[in-house]
Scaffold this motif. Structure first.
Motif, PDB file in Angstrom:
ATOM      1  N   ASN A   1       7.053 -10.534  -6.169  1.00 12.06           N
ATOM      2  CA  ASN A   1       7.033 -10.648  -7.625  1.00 12.06           C
ATOM      3  C   ASN A   1       6.813  -9.301  -8.308  1.00 12.06           C
ATOM      4  O   ASN A   1       7.141  -9.129  -9.481  1.00 12.06           O
ATOM      5  N   TRP A   2       6.287  -8.326  -7.548  1.00 10.45           N
ATOM      6  CA  TRP A   2       5.829  -7.090  -8.189  1.00 10.45           C
ATOM      7  C   TRP A   2       6.484  -5.842  -7.628  1.00 10.45           C
ATOM      8  O   TRP A   2       5.966  -4.741  -7.809  1.00 10.45           O
ATOM      9  N   LEU A   3       7.620  -5.983  -6.971  1.00 12.03           N
ATOM     10  CA  LEU A   3       8.287  -4.818  -6.406  1.00 12.03           C
ATOM     11  C   LEU A   3       8.738  -3.833  -7.478  1.00 12.03           C
ATOM     12  O   LEU A   3       8.923  -2.652  -7.206  1.00 12.03           O
ATOM     13  N   GLY A   4       8.932  -4.308  -8.694  1.00 12.48           N
ATOM     14  CA  GLY A   4       9.281  -3.416  -9.798  1.00 12.48           C
ATOM     15  C   GLY A   4       8.069  -2.931 -10.562  1.00 12.48           C
ATOM     16  O   GLY A   4       7.889  -1.725 -10.774  1.00 12.48           O
ATOM     17  N   PHE A   5       7.192  -3.861 -10.950  1.00 16.54           N
ATOM     18  CA  PHE A   5       6.127  -3.515 -11.884  1.00 16.54           C
ATOM     19  C   PHE A   5       4.928  -2.837 -11.222  1.00 16.54           C
ATOM     20  O   PHE A   5       4.320  -1.941 -11.811  1.00 16.54           O
ATOM     21  N   ALA A   6       4.575  -3.237 -10.006  1.00 10.48           N
ATOM     22  CA  ALA A   6       3.403  -2.629  -9.369  1.00 10.48           C
ATOM     23  C   ALA A   6       3.577  -1.121  -9.157  1.00 10.48           C
ATOM     24  O   ALA A   6       2.695  -0.333  -9.527  1.00 10.48           O
ATOM     25  N   PRO A   7       4.697  -0.653  -8.588  1.00  7.59           N
ATOM     26  CA  PRO A   7       4.884   0.803  -8.490  1.00  7.59           C
ATOM     27  C   PRO A   7       4.946   1.479  -9.859  1.00  7.59           C
ATOM     28  O   PRO A   7       4.490   2.621 -10.010  1.00  7.59           O
TER      29      PRO A   7
ATOM     30  N   VAL B   1       0.831  -1.197   0.000  1.00  7.01           N
ATOM     31  CA  VAL B   1       0.000   0.000   0.000  1.00  7.01           C
ATOM     32  C   VAL B   1       0.868   1.250   0.000  1.00  7.01           C
ATOM     33  O   VAL B   1       0.586   2.217  -0.720  1.00  7.01           O
ATOM     34  N   SER B   2       1.943   1.234   0.773  1.00  5.44           N
ATOM     35  CA  SER B   2       2.810   2.406   0.813  1.00  5.44           C
ATOM     36  C   SER B   2       3.501   2.642  -0.522  1.00  5.44           C
ATOM     37  O   SER B   2       3.942   3.751  -0.811  1.00  5.44           O
ATOM     38  N   SER B   3       3.596   1.605  -1.337  1.00  8.63           N
ATOM     39  CA  SER B   3       4.196   1.740  -2.666  1.00  8.63           C
ATOM     40  C   SER B   3       3.157   1.998  -3.738  1.00  8.63           C
ATOM     41  O   SER B   3       3.484   2.019  -4.922  1.00  8.63           O
ATOM     42  N   GLY B   4       1.903   2.160  -3.331  1.00  5.65           N
ATOM     43  CA  GLY B   4       0.871   2.579  -4.271  1.00  5.65           C
ATOM     44  C   GLY B   4      -0.005   1.479  -4.818  1.00  5.65           C
ATOM     45  O   GLY B   4      -0.793   1.721  -5.733  1.00  5.65           O
ATOM     46  N   TRP B   5       0.107   0.267  -4.246  1.00  8.74           N
ATOM     47  CA  TRP B   5      -0.809  -0.771  -4.740  1.00  8.74           C
ATOM     48  C   TRP B   5      -1.423  -1.546  -3.583  1.00  8.74           C
ATOM     49  O   TRP B   5      -1.023  -1.396  -2.447  1.00  8.74           O
TER      50      TRP B   5
ATOM     51  N   LEU C   1       3.225   0.722 -12.458  1.00 11.29           N
ATOM     52  CA  LEU C   1       1.838   0.957 -12.864  1.00 11.29           C
ATOM     53  C   LEU C   1       1.174   2.040 -12.022  1.00 11.29           C
ATOM     54  O   LEU C   1       0.477   2.917 -12.545  1.00 11.29           O
ATOM     55  N   ALA C   2       1.374   1.969 -10.717  1.00 12.54           N
ATOM     56  CA  ALA C   2       0.728   2.938  -9.825  1.00 12.54           C
ATOM     57  C   ALA C   2       1.170   4.360 -10.146  1.00 12.54           C
ATOM     58  O   ALA C   2       0.358   5.300 -10.115  1.00 12.54           O
ATOM     59  N   GLN C   3       2.448   4.532 -10.474  1.00 17.91           N
ATOM     60  CA  GLN C   3       2.949   5.860 -10.822  1.00 17.91           C
ATOM     61  C   GLN C   3       2.325   6.396 -12.107  1.00 17.91           C
ATOM     62  O   GLN C   3       2.338   7.610 -12.343  1.00 17.91           O
ATOM     63  N   ARG C   4       1.774   5.512 -12.903  1.00 14.87           N
ATOM     64  CA  ARG C   4       1.116   5.910 -14.153  1.00 14.87           C
ATOM     65  C   ARG C   4      -0.391   6.011 -14.015  1.00 14.87           C
ATOM     66  O   ARG C   4      -1.104   6.133 -15.003  1.00 14.87           O
ATOM     67  N   GLY C   5      -0.882   5.958 -12.781  1.00 13.47           N
ATOM     68  CA  GLY C   5      -2.272   6.244 -12.519  1.00 13.47           C
ATOM     69  C   GLY C   5      -3.205   5.054 -12.491  1.00 13.47           C
ATOM     70  O   GLY C   5      -4.434   5.234 -12.438  1.00 13.47           O
ATOM     71  N   TYR C   6      -2.670   3.846 -12.489  1.00 15.94           N
ATOM     72  CA  TYR C   6      -3.518   2.657 -12.429  1.00 15.94           C
ATOM     73  C   TYR C   6      -3.836   2.296 -10.981  1.00 15.94           C
ATOM     74  O   TYR C   6      -3.013   2.490 -10.079  1.00 15.94           O
ATOM     75  N   CYS C   7      -5.025   1.744 -10.762  1.00 16.59           N
ATOM     76  CA  CYS C   7      -5.327   1.058  -9.508  1.00 16.59           C
ATOM     77  C   CYS C   7      -4.791  -0.368  -9.639  1.00 16.59           C
ATOM     78  O   CYS C   7      -5.183  -1.108 -10.544  1.00 16.59           O
ATOM     79  N   VAL C   8      -3.911  -0.752  -8.738  1.00 16.64           N
ATOM     80  CA  VAL C   8      -3.159  -1.998  -8.882  1.00 16.64           C
ATOM     81  C   VAL C   8      -3.382  -2.882  -7.658  1.00 16.64           C
ATOM     82  O   VAL C   8      -3.303  -2.412  -6.519  1.00 16.64           O
ATOM     83  N   PHE C   9      -3.633  -4.163  -7.922  1.00 15.66           N
ATOM     84  CA  PHE C   9      -3.890  -5.119  -6.855  1.00 15.66           C
ATOM     85  C   PHE C   9      -3.134  -6.414  -7.148  1.00 15.66           C
ATOM     86  O   PHE C   9      -2.949  -6.783  -8.305  1.00 15.66           O
TER      87      PHE C   9
ATOM     88  N   ALA D   1       3.966  -4.159 -21.595  1.00 15.37           N
ATOM     89  CA  ALA D   1       2.767  -4.556 -20.855  1.00 15.37           C
ATOM     90  C   ALA D   1       1.786  -3.390 -20.731  1.00 15.37           C
ATOM     91  O   ALA D   1       0.570  -3.567 -20.878  1.00 15.37           O
ATOM     92  N   VAL D   2       2.295  -2.198 -20.467  1.00  5.49           N
ATOM     93  CA  VAL D   2       1.422  -1.020 -20.399  1.00  5.49           C
ATOM     94  C   VAL D   2       0.803  -0.739 -21.761  1.00  5.49           C
ATOM     95  O   VAL D   2      -0.377  -0.356 -21.858  1.00  5.49           O
ATOM     96  N   ASN D   3       1.559  -0.932 -22.836  1.00 10.90           N
ATOM     97  CA  ASN D   3       0.972  -0.806 -24.176  1.00 10.90           C
ATOM     98  C   ASN D   3      -0.196  -1.755 -24.349  1.00 10.90           C
ATOM     99  O   ASN D   3      -1.211  -1.408 -24.964  1.00 10.90           O
ATOM    100  N   ALA D   4      -0.075  -2.964 -23.816  1.00 10.27           N
ATOM    101  CA  ALA D   4      -1.150  -3.944 -23.931  1.00 10.27           C
ATOM    102  C   ALA D   4      -2.358  -3.552 -23.087  1.00 10.27           C
ATOM    103  O   ALA D   4      -3.507  -3.834 -23.464  1.00 10.27           O
ATOM    104  N   LEU D   5      -2.108  -2.902 -21.953  1.00  7.08           N
ATOM    105  CA  LEU D   5      -3.221  -2.472 -21.104  1.00  7.08           C
ATOM    106  C   LEU D   5      -3.948  -1.267 -21.690  1.00  7.08           C
ATOM    107  O   LEU D   5      -5.153  -1.097 -21.475  1.00  7.08           O
ATOM    108  N   ASP D   6      -3.235  -0.427 -22.423  1.00 16.54           N
ATOM    109  CA  ASP D   6      -3.812   0.803 -22.972  1.00 16.54           C
ATOM    110  C   ASP D   6      -3.374   0.963 -24.436  1.00 16.54           C
ATOM    111  O   ASP D   6      -2.590   1.858 -24.774  1.00 16.54           O
TER     112      ASP D   6
END
Length: 299
Positions: free
Chosen positions: A80-86, A48-52, A88-96, A281-286
């Motif tokens: 597994n997501w210490l790199g990718f989850a933040p 949560v403190s890292s935005g997800w 995404l969060a920094q780009r405005g996604y809600c991440v879980f 991956a972000v290209n695939a999401l958007d």
């Protein structure tokens, strides 16, 4: 030479106790990032403190769907997501991100349970995310087993109407030979059964397993979902890497070296730290706002 007493002790050791441990040790060196050295509560707080994993997050008009991250074998919802989850969060996604496939008395190292049972956990988690965010659908990004297991949810558990896109990073879609190591099972009759008893999620991912035959029978995809696979030719775990790719409508298969020939990421790095894979991956999401992924995309 070993003392006689030590030799007798070794002879009394049963293969039944050694084989599952050997399988886990082999997988642990290859499959997913190191385990978190924290309690579950601390891990959730770290996320949560890292935005997800912030259940108060509401999707924006720009990113209207929450993203569910699905870890790989021997991974967990944080490591597994210490790199990718933040990212995404920094780009405005809600991440879980969820934990699945837990075995009794095995903390931190998850994704070992039967894959069809893990898909049921994913189903319940998606419903939780949709209820919390008010969204109609989620997008999913999974690494290794986490890129393959959601396909069972989509195909057999009614998940397709709830999922817009599935992005698999180095997914075990058609199983793995683990760089040829699975062939060793042929030399030890019954070894596969013993491993399956202790950690069924491992044997479910071996090429030509009963689970994979059922999953892929009748086609790789289901209508209404967009699929993207991001692979690396240097993968030493999900092998051969071509077995990661899917066939069917609404499928995009990407080999990261086609985008940047100098990228040498292997199975772990492509999911944990590879900025090119993250960008793709972000290209695939958007896809409406996609930008070319090149060697300069590693940010």
């Amino acid at each position: 030479m070993l003392p006689r007493r030590r030799i007798r002790r070794i002879r009394k050791t049963k293969p039944r106790t050694l084989l599952p441990a050997l399988a886990l040790a082999v997988a642990a060196t290859a499959a997913t990032p190191t385990a978190a050295l924290a309690t579950d509560t601390a891990a959730r707080g770290q996320a949560v403190s890292s935005g997800w994993n912030d259940y108060s997050c509401k999707p924006s008009a720009q990113h209207p769907r929450p993203v569910v991250l699905v870890h790989g074998t021997l991974g967990n919802s944080v490591d597994n997501w210490l790199g990718f989850a933040p990212y995404l969060a920094q780009r405005g996604y809600c991440v879980f991100s969820l934990d699945y496939g837990q075995l009794p008395a095995v903390p931190f190292f998850h994704g070992l349970g039967a894959v069809d049972e893990s898909a049921k956990q994913l189903s319940a988690y998606v419903d939780r995310v949709l209820a919390a965010t008010g969204a109609a659908k989620v997008d999913m990004v999974g690494h290794s087993q986490g890129g393959m297991m959601p396909r069972y949810y989509l195909k057999f558990l009614g998940g397709a109407p709830k999922v817009n896109a599935l992005v698999g990073i180095a997914p075990t879609n058609h199983g793995t030979t683990l760089s040829g190591l699975t062939k060793l099972l042929d030399y030890f009759p019954g070894a596969g059964d013993l491993i399956a008893e202790g950690a069924p999620g491992l044997m479910d991912q071996v090429v030509d397993s009963d689970f994979l035959r059922r999953l892929n029978e009748g086609g790789d995809t289901v209508p209404g979902v967009r699929y993207t696979v991001i692979a690396t030719k240097y993968d030493e775990v999900a092998t051969p890497y071509q077995a990661q790719f899917l066939s069917g409508p609404n499928v995009k298969n990407v080999l990261i070296q086609d985008l940047c020939p100098t990228d040498i990421s292997e199975h772990l790095a492509i999911g944990l730290t590879d900025g090119l894979a993250f960008h793709e991956a972000v290209n695939a999401l958007d896809p409406d706002h996609a930008t070319p992924t090149t060697c300069a995309s590693d940010d």
